[in-house]
Design a protein around this motif. Structure first.
Motif, PDB file in Angstrom:
ATOM      1  N   ALA A  16      -8.321  -1.632   7.331  1.00 54.76           N
ATOM      2  CA  ALA A  16      -8.771  -1.212   6.007  1.00 54.76           C
ATOM      3  C   ALA A  16      -9.677   0.003   6.100  1.00 54.76           C
ATOM      4  O   ALA A  16      -9.597   0.918   5.265  1.00 54.76           O
ATOM      5  N   LEU A  17     -10.540   0.027   7.119  1.00 57.92           N
ATOM      6  CA  LEU A  17     -11.444   1.164   7.298  1.00 57.92           C
ATOM      7  C   LEU A  17     -10.665   2.459   7.543  1.00 57.92           C
ATOM      8  O   LEU A  17     -11.044   3.520   7.045  1.00 57.92           O
ATOM      9  N   VAL A  18      -9.574   2.362   8.283  1.00 59.43           N
ATOM     10  CA  VAL A  18      -8.737   3.541   8.533  1.00 59.43           C
ATOM     11  C   VAL A  18      -8.158   4.057   7.219  1.00 59.43           C
ATOM     12  O   VAL A  18      -8.172   5.277   6.946  1.00 59.43           O
ATOM     13  N   VAL A  19      -7.647   3.147   6.395  1.00 61.20           N
ATOM     14  CA  VAL A  19      -7.062   3.563   5.121  1.00 61.20           C
ATOM     15  C   VAL A  19      -8.121   4.184   4.215  1.00 61.20           C
ATOM     16  O   VAL A  19      -7.884   5.220   3.572  1.00 61.20           O
ATOM     17  N   VAL A  20      -9.285   3.573   4.165  1.00 57.92           N
ATOM     18  CA  VAL A  20     -10.368   4.112   3.338  1.00 57.92           C
ATOM     19  C   VAL A  20     -10.763   5.507   3.822  1.00 57.92           C
ATOM     20  O   VAL A  20     -10.980   6.431   3.026  1.00 57.92           O
ATOM     21  N   LEU A  30       0.826  -1.210   0.000  1.00 58.50           N
ATOM     22  CA  LEU A  30       0.000   0.000   0.000  1.00 58.50           C
ATOM     23  C   LEU A  30       0.858   1.257   0.000  1.00 58.50           C
ATOM     24  O   LEU A  30       0.548   2.241  -0.695  1.00 58.50           O
ATOM     25  N   ALA A  31       1.931   1.228   0.766  1.00 59.78           N
ATOM     26  CA  ALA A  31       2.824   2.388   0.800  1.00 59.78           C
ATOM     27  C   ALA A  31       3.460   2.623  -0.566  1.00 59.78           C
ATOM     28  O   ALA A  31       3.625   3.780  -1.002  1.00 59.78           O
ATOM     29  N   ALA A  32       3.830   1.526  -1.263  1.00 61.50           N
ATOM     30  CA  ALA A  32       4.429   1.677  -2.582  1.00 61.50           C
ATOM     31  C   ALA A  32       3.434   2.280  -3.570  1.00 61.50           C
ATOM     32  O   ALA A  32       3.787   3.167  -4.365  1.00 61.50           O
ATOM     33  N   LEU A  33       2.184   1.807  -3.529  1.00 60.00           N
ATOM     34  CA  LEU A  33       1.171   2.370  -4.422  1.00 60.00           C
ATOM     35  C   LEU A  33       0.928   3.849  -4.123  1.00 60.00           C
ATOM     36  O   LEU A  33       0.828   4.679  -5.048  1.00 60.00           O
ATOM     37  N   PHE A  34       0.822   4.161  -2.845  1.00 60.00           N
ATOM     38  CA  PHE A  34       0.601   5.565  -2.470  1.00 60.00           C
ATOM     39  C   PHE A  34       1.786   6.428  -2.893  1.00 60.00           C
ATOM     40  O   PHE A  34       1.614   7.548  -3.383  1.00 60.00           O
ATOM     41  N   ALA A  91      -7.331  -1.645  -2.624  1.00 61.57           N
ATOM     42  CA  ALA A  91      -6.283  -2.602  -2.257  1.00 61.57           C
ATOM     43  C   ALA A  91      -6.241  -2.813  -0.748  1.00 61.57           C
ATOM     44  O   ALA A  91      -6.024  -3.934  -0.268  1.00 61.57           O
ATOM     45  N   ALA A  92      -6.470  -1.760   0.016  1.00 62.14           N
ATOM     46  CA  ALA A  92      -6.471  -1.890   1.476  1.00 62.14           C
ATOM     47  C   ALA A  92      -7.590  -2.813   1.940  1.00 62.14           C
ATOM     48  O   ALA A  92      -7.396  -3.638   2.844  1.00 62.14           O
ATOM     49  N   VAL A  93      -8.772  -2.690   1.327  1.00 60.87           N
ATOM     50  CA  VAL A  93      -9.896  -3.559   1.697  1.00 60.87           C
ATOM     51  C   VAL A  93      -9.565  -5.021   1.411  1.00 60.87           C
ATOM     52  O   VAL A  93      -9.923  -5.920   2.174  1.00 60.87           O
TER      53      VAL A  93
END
Length: 377
Positions: free
Chosen positions: A124-128, A86-90, A114-116
């Motif tokens: 995942a909810l935090v990332v969303v 996720l960090a790489a995508l961001f 992707a986080a979900v």
């Protein structure tokens, strides 16, 4: 039944291709930042924007496929690697800002999805939530950037959709594991039942045989006549035990049409094939009933293993039984048969029956028909 086992491979390959398509089709929504990058006046900005978007798309598909493979194998997704992905995508999304400007925010939709798929529910909810808050926050902090309300809506909607898909995939995986465990337990129970039956059949007889054989040995010199009587009893008991074992094994191997139809209904339902089966069967002679039972077993085995069919129809008449499907149809050259079909032909010949194998008259699917003379009893 005349079709090689590797006929099952194309659906697997198609399913893998479908996985790549499902992951890649959503990259269409990167068209807005891509258009922004392509219209940059400075070449270096175009290069940065396009290259980072391409890298982002490839990375997203790779991450999706990696996580999907782990889920199908029922292997937990490593938490550290999930966060790193996720960090790489961001980071790729941020790196494209010189070429995409404020439109880089579209990449947040993919990060949230992707986080979900990668993380437990709360994480995942935090990332969303962070992905949904980023557009209005950056619009307030960076002059010239718009609030991008459509991105916020897309983040929430796509995350909800992926949540449903991931839960469905999880349930399907759990169902497959449960079915495999049920099959394993059924085999174990059948083995235990067989062992119990054989123990019950042979335990007493062999115990008596051992006792009488020992007694005969002792009486051989003292009372030869009685020893001979005991030996005769040993022989009788041994023959009786052998007959009991043969009877038990025969009962295990016995095949009847009604039993095979019931098993066919269960097997087809488990394979997701719609079954059109007769509710009742005619009263048949024992040998014909067994032959028709073997026909149903062989035909349904072919449908489940090789045909790729969606529907299977079984018809029973007093002198014939027919199994047909709407699958791929026969793949072998005429005259080639599998072991199951060869055995079926041998059984049919004993009753002067005929076995018909080939495509259905409408050129779709596979047809297996066994017919015997109407007067054969």
């Amino acid at each position: 039944m005349g079709q090689p086992p590797d006929r099952t491979r194309p659906p697997v390959i198609r399913w893998r291709i479908t996985g790549w398509v499902l992951a890649g089709v959503w990259l269409f929504f990167l068209n807005i930042p891509l258009a922004t990058a392509l219209h940059q006046a400075e070449p270096w900005r175009r290069v940065v924007g396009v290259s980072t978007l391409v890298a982002f798309g490839v990375g997203y598909v790779a991450v999706f496929q990696w996580a999907r493979a782990l889920r199908q194998a029922r292997v937990p997704i490593p938490r550290g690697r999930a966060w790193a992905a996720l960090a790489a995508l961001f980071g790729l999304g941020l790196a494209g800002i010189p070429g995409t400007g404020g439109d880089w925010l579209a990449t947040l939709v993919f990060v949230a999805v992707a986080a979900v798929f990668l993380l437990p529910g709360r994480q995942a909810l935090v990332v969303v939530g962070l992905a949904a808050l980023t557009p209005p926050v950056t619009a307030a902090l960076v002059p010239g950037w718009e609030a991008q309300g459509s991105v916020v809506f897309a983040v929430v909607l796509a995350s909800i959709a992926m949540f449903g898909v991931s839960r469905l995939a999880q349930r399907n995986s759990e169902l497959q594991a449960a079915q495999a465990e049920i099959r394993r337990l059924a085999v174990t129970e059948e083995r235990a039942r067989t062992a119990r039956d054989l123990h019950d059949i042979l335990g007493h007889s062999l115990t008596v045989v051992a006792v009488k054989a020992e007694l005969a040995g002792r009486l051989l010199e003292l009372d030869p006549a009685r020893a001979a009587t005991e030996i005769a009893d040993v022989e009788r008991l041994a023959r009786q035990a052998l007959a009991d074992v043969r009877g038990t094994v025969g009962a295990y191997r016995g095949v009847s049409l009604a039993t095979e139809l019931a098993g066919a209904r269960t097997a087809l339902a488990a394979a997701g094939v719609a079954a059109d089966l007769p509710e009742t069967v005619p009263d048949l002679p024992a040998e014909r009933d067994e032959l028709f039972g073997w026909t149903v077993r062989e035909g349904v085995t072919n449908v489940v293993r090789h045909s790729g069919a969606r529907r299977c129809v079984i018809r029973v008449e007093p002198a014939a039984v027919e199994v047909r499907d709407d699958g791929r149809g026969p793949a072998d050259a005429p005259g080639e048969t599998g072991h199951g079909l060869a055995g079926l032909r041998e059984r049919a010949r004993r009753l002067d029956g005929t076995v018909t194998v080939g495509r259905r008259p409408d050129a779709r699917g596979f047809l297996l028909r066994v017919a015997v003379p109407a007067g054969d009893r």
